[in-house]
Design a protein around this motif. Structure first.
Motif, short mmCIF file in Angstrom:
data_model
loop_
_atom_site.label_atom_id
_atom_site.label_comp_id
_atom_site.label_asym_id
_atom_site.label_seq_id
_atom_site.Cartn_x
_atom_site.Cartn_y
_atom_site.Cartn_z
N UNK A 8 0.81 -1.22 0.00
CA UNK A 8 0.00 0.00 0.00
C UNK A 8 0.84 1.27 0.00
N UNK A 9 2.16 1.13 0.12
CA UNK A 9 3.07 2.27 0.21
C UNK A 9 3.47 2.76 -1.18
N UNK A 10 3.39 4.08 -1.39
CA UNK A 10 3.80 4.70 -2.64
C UNK A 10 4.79 5.81 -2.36
N UNK A 11 5.93 5.77 -3.06
CA UNK A 11 6.97 6.78 -2.89
C UNK A 11 7.20 7.47 -4.23
N UNK A 12 7.14 8.79 -4.21
CA UNK A 12 7.47 9.58 -5.40
C UNK A 12 8.98 9.78 -5.42
N UNK A 13 9.61 9.35 -6.50
CA UNK A 13 11.05 9.50 -6.65
C UNK A 13 11.32 10.65 -7.61
N UNK A 14 12.09 11.61 -7.14
CA UNK A 14 12.43 12.78 -7.94
C UNK A 14 13.87 12.62 -8.39
N UNK A 15 14.08 12.48 -9.69
CA UNK A 15 15.43 12.31 -10.22
C UNK A 15 16.21 13.61 -10.17
N UNK A 16 17.52 13.48 -10.20
CA UNK A 16 18.44 14.61 -10.06
C UNK A 16 18.21 15.71 -11.08
N UNK A 17 17.87 15.33 -12.29
CA UNK A 17 17.76 16.33 -13.35
C UNK A 17 16.34 16.84 -13.57
N UNK A 18 15.40 16.44 -12.72
CA UNK A 18 14.01 16.86 -12.90
C UNK A 18 13.74 18.26 -12.37
N UNK A 19 14.18 18.52 -11.15
CA UNK A 19 13.90 19.82 -10.52
C UNK A 19 15.08 20.25 -9.68
N UNK A 20 14.98 21.46 -9.20
CA UNK A 20 15.93 21.99 -8.23
C UNK A 20 15.10 22.72 -7.17
N UNK A 21 15.35 22.41 -5.92
CA UNK A 21 14.64 23.10 -4.84
C UNK A 21 15.52 24.26 -4.39
N UNK A 22 15.15 25.44 -4.85
CA UNK A 22 15.91 26.65 -4.56
C UNK A 22 15.22 27.54 -3.55
N UNK A 23 13.92 27.28 -3.31
CA UNK A 23 13.16 28.11 -2.37
C UNK A 23 11.97 27.31 -1.82
N UNK A 24 11.23 27.91 -0.92
CA UNK A 24 10.10 27.24 -0.28
C UNK A 24 9.04 26.86 -1.30
N UNK A 25 8.77 27.73 -2.26
CA UNK A 25 7.73 27.44 -3.25
C UNK A 25 8.07 26.20 -4.07
N UNK A 26 9.35 26.01 -4.39
CA UNK A 26 9.76 24.81 -5.12
C UNK A 26 9.41 23.56 -4.32
N UNK A 27 9.65 23.60 -3.01
CA UNK A 27 9.32 22.46 -2.15
C UNK A 27 7.82 22.23 -2.09
N UNK A 28 7.05 23.31 -1.98
CA UNK A 28 5.59 23.19 -1.96
C UNK A 28 5.05 22.62 -3.26
N UNK A 29 5.62 23.05 -4.38
CA UNK A 29 5.21 22.52 -5.68
C UNK A 29 5.51 21.03 -5.77
N UNK A 30 6.66 20.63 -5.28
CA UNK A 30 7.02 19.22 -5.28
C UNK A 30 6.04 18.40 -4.45
N UNK A 31 5.71 18.90 -3.27
CA UNK A 31 4.75 18.20 -2.40
C UNK A 31 3.38 18.11 -3.07
N UNK A 32 2.96 19.18 -3.72
CA UNK A 32 1.67 19.18 -4.41
C UNK A 32 1.63 18.15 -5.53
N UNK A 33 2.72 18.07 -6.29
CA UNK A 33 2.79 17.08 -7.37
C UNK A 33 2.78 15.67 -6.82
#
Length: 118
Positions: A8-33
């Motif tokens: 039942x466990x699902x993990x979203x894996x974010x690859x190195x070249x997909x995004x860069x977390x440079x600020x809080x909004x980037x982290x929030x966008x990642x969580x939303x996705x």
């Protein structure tokens, strides 16, 4: 974003070249996705994070990780942390690894195992 499922466990894996977390909004966008993909667990590579994340004096790590806690999301950060030799960095990583929401692991496999077990 790739999804790793185990039971039942699902993990979203974010690859190195997909995004860069440079600020809080980037982290929030990642969580939303991740939540849009029905995941409450996220695995990222340390390269996704701005280097200031690992300078605890900036408080960037605390701000980002607090957002994950507020949204009840678990996160594993995967990479080589041996270059962070300060006592405060080592203590921070140790404390996170002994909790149930934030983990610093050396490999993808360790990160996934840890997230699937919580």
């Amino acid at each position: 974003m790739r999804i790793d499922e185990k039971g039942q466990s699902k993990v979203a894996i974010i690859d190195k070249d997909e995004i860069s977390i440079e600020n809080i909004q980037d982290a929030l966008d990642l969580m939303g996705n991740a939540q849009y993909n029905d995941c409450s667990k996220v695995l990222i590579y340390k390269e996704v994070l701005e280097e200031k994340f690992f300078d605890l004096k900036t408080r960037f790590a605390g701000e980002i990780l607090q957002k994950f806690m507020n949204y009840n999301m678990k996160i594993a950060i995967v990479g080589d942390f041996s270059l962070y030799k300060s006592k405060s960095s080592k203590d921070f990583i140790y404390e996170c690894n002994n909790g149930k929401h934030i983990f610093f692991k050396d490999t993808l496999e360790e990160g996934l195992k840890c997230l699937h077990e919580v």
